[in-house]
Design an enzyme around this catalytic site. Structure first.
Site, mmCIF file in Angstrom:
data_model
loop_
_atom_site.group_PDB
_atom_site.id
_atom_site.type_symbol
_atom_site.label_atom_id
_atom_site.label_comp_id
_atom_site.label_asym_id
_atom_site.label_seq_id
_atom_site.Cartn_x
_atom_site.Cartn_y
_atom_site.Cartn_z
ATOM 1 N N GLU A 41 -20.972 1.911 56.568
ATOM 2 C CA GLU A 41 -22.142 2.795 56.566
ATOM 3 C C GLU A 41 -23.362 1.907 56.391
ATOM 4 O O GLU A 41 -23.589 1.343 55.323
ATOM 5 C CB GLU A 41 -22.012 3.798 55.408
ATOM 6 N N ARG A 45 -32.221 1.867 54.731
ATOM 7 C CA ARG A 45 -33.157 1.443 53.692
ATOM 8 C C ARG A 45 -33.971 0.238 54.119
ATOM 9 O O ARG A 45 -34.975 -0.076 53.507
ATOM 10 C CB ARG A 45 -32.382 1.092 52.422
ATOM 11 N N LYS A 129 -20.559 14.147 50.861
ATOM 12 C CA LYS A 129 -20.651 12.968 50.003
ATOM 13 C C LYS A 129 -20.989 13.476 48.599
ATOM 14 O O LYS A 129 -21.901 14.295 48.449
ATOM 15 C CB LYS A 129 -21.769 12.071 50.531
HETATM 16 O O1 LIG Z 1 -28.180 4.736 50.559
HETATM 17 C C1 LIG Z 1 -27.658 5.838 50.469
HETATM 18 O O2 LIG Z 1 -27.698 6.692 51.346
HETATM 19 C C2 LIG Z 1 -26.928 6.216 49.268
HETATM 20 O O3 LIG Z 1 -26.467 7.296 49.193
HETATM 21 C C3 LIG Z 1 -26.775 5.287 48.173
HETATM 22 C C4 LIG Z 1 -25.487 4.478 48.209
HETATM 23 O O4 LIG Z 1 -24.432 5.210 48.678
HETATM 24 C C5 LIG Z 1 -25.221 3.985 46.859
HETATM 25 O O5 LIG Z 1 -26.344 3.256 46.432
HETATM 26 C C6 LIG Z 1 -24.021 3.115 46.716
HETATM 27 O O6 LIG Z 1 -23.772 3.058 45.345
HETATM 28 P P1 LIG Z 1 -23.134 1.812 44.622
HETATM 29 O O7 LIG Z 1 -21.812 1.562 45.252
HETATM 30 O O8 LIG Z 1 -23.035 2.250 43.191
HETATM 31 O O9 LIG Z 1 -24.101 0.674 44.824
#
Ligand SMILES: O=C(O)C(=O)C[C@H](O)[C@H](O)COP(=O)(O)O
Length: 209
Positions: A41, A45, A129
């Site tokens: 995915e 960002r 999600k």
């Molecule tokens: O960017 C997006 O659309 C999100 O929904 C955020 C990510 O899924 C999380 O930041 C992952 O989380 P971590 O594995 O804890 O780093």
């Protein structure tokens, strides 16, 4: 089962990627695939995200390439045009759900409350999600959701690691887990492909029974 539910069930472990340099897209995707992952995915960002999706379209055998952090209709349209195999949002928007259905793009919206799951179900969705999973109560919350939404498919993301992936996946309605763990942003920036391959292996192993 909807196309997106099938995609996440098949993937089981979904790495969430932040990419800064477009030339990293291919070696990164190859490292994830060699490490045993079958999907990624790529978040929107960073500016490079969309271009990475374009470049990776069909580039790595057995790797499906989705788009993450879809926040607007424009994001969704651009990701669709770029050839994303699926799309993911951190939150829930009826408008985006409807647009994804119109585009025929498999779409996984975020849900943080049972109310959002119910709104999604009303639009015909069966997969969500669960974000941010750890701070929303982790596997205990999803276990309670399973009692009322046993026919739905969830992908917890946010604080998922090899230490807790199995706790989520032990729940029948948890189809997959998402995590940035296999490819931390800094490691990608430093082009540490061997380390990313090893972490991918570790992530995949933690999602197997
Ligand atoms: O960017 C997006 O659309 C999100 O929904 C955020 C990510 O899924 C999380 O930041 C992952 O989380 P971590 O594995 O804890 O780093």
């Amino acid at each position: 089962m909807s196309p997106i539910a099938k995609i996440i069930r098949q993937a089981r472990a979904i790495p969430v990627i932040v990419i800064d340099a477009i030339e990293d897209a291919l070696p990164l995707a190859q490292a994830l695939r060699t490490g045993g992952l079958s999907s990624m995915e790529i978040t929107l960002r960073t500016a490079a995200g969309l271009e990475a999706i374009k470049r990776l379209r069909g580039a790595v055998d057995g790797l499906s390439v989705g788009v993450g952090t879809v926040l607007s209709a424009d994001d969704l349209k651009r990701a669709h045009a770029a050839g994303a195999d699926f799309a993911v949002s951190p939150g829930f928007s009826e408008d985006l759900v409807k647009l994804a259905l119109d585009l025929g793009l498999p779409y996984l919206p975020g849900a943080a409350t049972p109310g959002e799951v119910m709104r999604g179900r009303a639009l015909g969705l069966d997969a969500f999600k669960f974000f941010p999973a750890a701070t929303l109560g982790g596997p205990a919350t999803l276990k309670a959701w399973g009692d009322v939404f046993p026919d739905n498919h969830f992908c917890p993301t946010g604080g998922v690691s090899p230490d807790n992936a199995r706790d989520y996946l032990a729940l029948a309605h948890v189809a997959a887990v998402g995590s940035s763990m296999p490819a931390p942003r800094k490691m990608v920036q430093e082009k540490k492909w061997e380390e990313i391959k090893a972490l991918s292996h570790q992530f995949v192993a933690s999602t197997q029974a």
